[in-house]
Design an enzyme around this catalytic site. Structure first.
Site, mmCIF file in Angstrom:
data_model
loop_
_atom_site.group_PDB
_atom_site.id
_atom_site.type_symbol
_atom_site.label_atom_id
_atom_site.label_comp_id
_atom_site.label_asym_id
_atom_site.label_seq_id
_atom_site.Cartn_x
_atom_site.Cartn_y
_atom_site.Cartn_z
ATOM 1 N N GLU B 55 8.313 18.180 -19.551
ATOM 2 C CA GLU B 55 6.936 17.872 -19.974
ATOM 3 C C GLU B 55 5.897 18.752 -19.284
ATOM 4 O OE1 GLU B 55 9.223 15.620 -19.217
ATOM 5 O OE2 GLU B 55 9.299 14.081 -20.769
ATOM 6 N N PHE B 117 10.447 -1.117 -18.512
ATOM 7 C CA PHE B 117 11.210 0.133 -18.503
ATOM 8 C C PHE B 117 10.315 1.303 -18.923
ATOM 9 C CE2 PHE B 117 13.984 3.227 -20.750
ATOM 10 C CZ PHE B 117 14.630 3.695 -19.624
ATOM 11 N N GLN B 118 10.376 2.370 -18.156
ATOM 12 C CA GLN B 118 9.561 3.567 -18.374
ATOM 13 C C GLN B 118 8.069 3.260 -18.431
ATOM 14 O OE1 GLN B 118 11.332 6.004 -21.555
ATOM 15 N NE2 GLN B 118 12.509 7.027 -19.961
ATOM 16 N N LYS B 167 3.065 1.267 -27.538
ATOM 17 C CA LYS B 167 3.928 1.378 -28.712
ATOM 18 C C LYS B 167 3.500 0.429 -29.833
ATOM 19 C CE LYS B 167 8.755 1.981 -29.961
ATOM 20 N NZ LYS B 167 10.152 1.916 -29.531
ATOM 21 N N MET B 486 4.425 35.734 -1.267
ATOM 22 C CA MET B 486 3.143 35.427 -0.646
ATOM 23 C C MET B 486 3.345 34.557 0.599
ATOM 24 S SD MET B 486 0.100 36.419 -0.967
ATOM 25 C CE MET B 486 -0.678 36.756 -2.552
#
Lengths: 166, 589
Positions: B55, B117-118, B167, B486
């Site tokens: 993502e 969940f999630q 949802k 760096m």
């Protein structure tokens, strides 16, 4: 540059998360909050008014105002401290538990401060005191020697003097 | 009409709203909470969905798309881990003012707060890393919120906006109402047109300057290609020198003789000294970032400063300015040109000539010089050769973060805006490759090159799978020095050469890695074969990973050590002993 205290009024959409946005802005950028009050003030337009007392150098205060103004649900930001005369009020509930002379003295001082008794038991009072923060603080200080057991303060609400609205 | 008959589901309604916002591409990754949206996407063919492999990459791809087109980039991720993985990308977009709308799934409203969940508190987590965010609690609000989100993302100083979508909201039904144009937001109305009086005052200051400099940043890119044309026109009218920030590269043609190169920590000697010694500084669309200013008390102490910015909170944040002009860079420049033409001010040509003579002396130091030998490829040389081969082609450059990024900014020349995509504010390693995918989606026929380091590229290397799937001919040009360069450079200069954890052990064979994903892998370690390799890379119409083995110990100069002033520049390796970094500087990043 010397840090000074400023009272800022913010008109916001009364929506979930708005307080978190404002508080998160202050903590995220390391600004102080000395006092914060918030409540819906216009049910029809769904607006809330937040009053913040904060301290900082002029540059920091300028930043705080610009950062607040940049939040999407913020309608108006006004620095009452710089925009002319204004009034500030705070309300405190002060519970005192004592007996004998101390109880009498607490009641007498409450009268001097024009504090109201809003609850009384044989061994306790709850006073409601209103005024600017100094007055409220002084009253609480006096009660410390007279059996003070509990304090609740609203924080400051403020408004400009004269006919102009926020 | 009953609502059930005419109404559409929240998910269908969302897709309609996106199409009404003229969205063409969505970068995303499916999951449980967004399944209704994926079902709606399946049933239509107006919106193209690009399936990334992480993502974070979805957001960077959308950033690349947005920065190279000027449109809003759109991201679609699921709840919980989908949203938390997007956080780095969102923060990156916030810091670099990139317009993004990120749609995140959420557990159904009745489960919010139950540790479902999630589930993650997405609006809570993303509040400080977005310009604004929304949790849509009723399907009736959905279309309005989507249109408002696009307005907020693209207006004023652009930025990322998250819309969290439970949802059940996606599955409930409601009528779709197309947006009213233009959107009238009830509280968010940024000032686009400048106060004419401020512009007049600015012109007065600019015209009276004896040692002026323009300092132009990413705000001009965000103001659209026309703003860059206006900037170029105005700078030519005045005859004054100009420097660009990292984000502003391309807003003024690099090949122009009035251009002093990039300024700041790894900017050119002439740009930084001109900033230090100028008497009037004209900052347009830049924000006095700490990489630019160095030590604040020593930052351009003798100048009057004009600051043009669309974001009032950028003004007087780090540096106190003498004149602030709030407005869109394009509008301000248009006004400035108009007033300048009307007034025909008399510029002090004698002073200006002396100023240019001084600048030319600084230029003679040739601060970007390096020594290329026959044995090992210098990273600077690799980029000079790369530029030589791409300069006449339609090309876009993205970068990761580190030494290679600074060398790319120094050695690649940008003649136009929107051609240079880099993570400036946040400094996100892993930005460049997914960003290049987004650019390539927007410009399928252009040559898109991610200039990378071997450490950064490993941070989003999984996207090789995405470029394989969509046959995106992105080129990854790795300057491989086997170090986090760096980090190693700072350890060498500031930490006694103790190279703690900066060596890249167990690197993959990048050629085989490319092949494993169906891309082409090339490797080059000899300076005389570099041109061939680059030409080959350009000729192959497939994704290519080029592993250029460069000098492992080369440092990026010039460098203003942290906490130092503009005149305290390290110009090369021999400079370092003379100027120890202050204690104050050591605590800075």
């Amino acid at each position: 540059m010397i840090a000074s205290s400023h009272t800022i009024s913010v008109l916001v959409d009364n929506e979930p998360g708005i307080l978190a946005r404002v508080v998160g802005l202050f903590s995220g950028r390391g600004y102080n909050i000395e006092s914060l009050t918030v409540a819906e003030t216009d049910a029809k337009e769904n607006l809330s008014r937040i009053t913040i007392v904060t301290a900082g150098t002029p540059m920091v205060i300028e930043q705080i105002k610009a950062q607040l103004d940049r939040l999407v649900p913020v309608h108006k930001v006004r620095d009452l401290t710089v925009e002319g005369p204004h009034i500030e009020r705070e309300l405190a509930l002060v519970k005192v538990k004592s007996s004998g002379d101390k109880r009498v003295e607490a009641l007498r001082l409450a009268d001097v401060f024009r504090a109201k008794v809003i609850d009384a038991k044989m061994d306790s009072f709850v006073f409601e005191v209103t005024g600017n923060s100094d007055k409220v603080q002084t009253f609480i200080g006096l009660m410390e020697g007279l059996g003070l057991v509990d304090v609740g303060r609203t924080g400051i609400v403020a408004m400009s003097r004269g006919g102009d609205a926020l | 009409m009953k609502p059930e008959e005419s109404a559409t589901t929240g998910a269908d309604l969302l897709v309609k709203a996106l199409i009404d916002e003229e969205v063409e591409v969505v970068f995303g990754y499916p999951g449980g909470a967004v399944l209704p949206i994926y079902d709606s996407l399946f049933k239509q063919n107006r919106l193209r969905h690009i399936l990334v492999r992480h993502e974070q990459a979805a957001v960077h791809a959308a950033e690349g798309y947005a920065r190279s087109t000027g449109k809003v980039g759109v991201v679609l991720v699921t709840s919980g881990p989908g949203a938390t993985n997007a956080v780095t990308g969102l923060t990156d977009a916030l810091m670099d003012s990139v317009p993004i709308v990120c749609l995140t799934g959420q557990v159904p409203t009745h489960l919010i707060g139950n540790d479902a969940f999630q589930e993650a508190d997405t609006t809570g987590i993303t509040r400080p890393c977005t310009k604004h965010n929304y949790l849509v609690k009723a399907v009736g609000d959905l279309a309005r919120v989507v249109h408002e989100a696009f307005y907020v993302a693209r207006s004023g100083r652009p930025g990322p906006v998250v819309i969290d979508l439970p949802k059940d909201v996606l599955m409930n039904k409601h009528d779709y109402v197309a947006p009213k144009k233009p959107v009238q937001h009830k509280s968010y109305r940024p000032q686009v047109k400048p106060d004419p009086k401020k512009v007049e005052e600015a012109i007065e200051l600019i015209a009276g300057a004896k040692r002026p400099i323009f300092y132009a940043g990413g705000g001009i890119v965000n103001a659209g290609p026309k703003a860059s044309k206006l900037l170029t026109q105005f700078v030519h009218m005045t005859g004054y020198p100009i420097t660009n920030t990292l984000m502003g590269l391309g807003t003024f043609p690099a090949s122009d003789k009035q251009f002093l190169g990039m300024l700041g920590m790894h900017g050119t000697y002439e740009a930084n000294l001109a900033m230090y010694h100028c008497d009037v500084m004209i900052n347009i669309g830049a924000r006095f970032d700490d990489r630019i200013t160095g030590k604040l008390t020593e930052f351009s102490p003798k100048s009057k400063k004009i600051h043009v910015d669309i974001d009032p909170s950028s003004i007087n944040k780090n540096v106190r300015v003498d004149l602030a002009v709030v407005g869109d860079a394009g509008h301000v420049l248009e006004e400035m040109i108009r007033v300048w033409k009307a007034r025909q001010p008399k510029v002090d040509h004698k002073a200006l000539k002396a100023w240019w003579a001084e600048i030319d002396k600084w230029r003679e130091r040739n601060c970007l010089a390096y020594k290329q030998d026959k044995e090992t490829i210098k990273p600077q040389y690799a980029l000079e050769r790369l530029y030589h081969h791409i300069k006449d082609r339609d090309h876009y450059i993205t970068t990761e973060v580190g030494q290679h990024q600074m060398w790319a900014a120094q050695f690649l020349k940008f003649e136009q805006p929107n051609r240079w995509m880099t993570s400036g504010g946040l400094g996100t390693m892993g930005y460049g490759f997914p960003s290049a995918m987004g650019v390539q989606i927007a410009h399928p026929d252009a040559l898109v090159i991610d200039v990378a380091g071997e450490a950064s590229i490993m941070m989003n290397i999984q996207e090789l799978s995405t470029v394989a799937q969509y046959r995106l001919p992105v080129k990854i040009f790795i300057l491989n020095n086997q170090y986090m360069g760096m980090v190693r450079q700072w350890q060498e200069l500031l930490h006694g050469g103790r190279y703690s954890e900066s060596y890249m052990e167990s690197l993959p064979d990048f050629v085989k890695l490319a092949e494993a994903f169906g891309a082409v892998g090339l490797r080059c370690h000899e300076p005389d074969k570099l041109d061939d390799t680059i030409q080959q890379m350009i000729a192959i119409k497939k994704p290519v990973v080029v592993d250029v083995l460069v000098d492992k110990t080369e440092n990026c100069f010039p460098m203003i050590p942290s906490g130092a002033a503009h005149y305290d520049m390290l110009l090369g390796p021999d400079d370092r002993a003379a100027k120890p970094v202050s204690e104050e500087g050591m605590v800075l990043v």
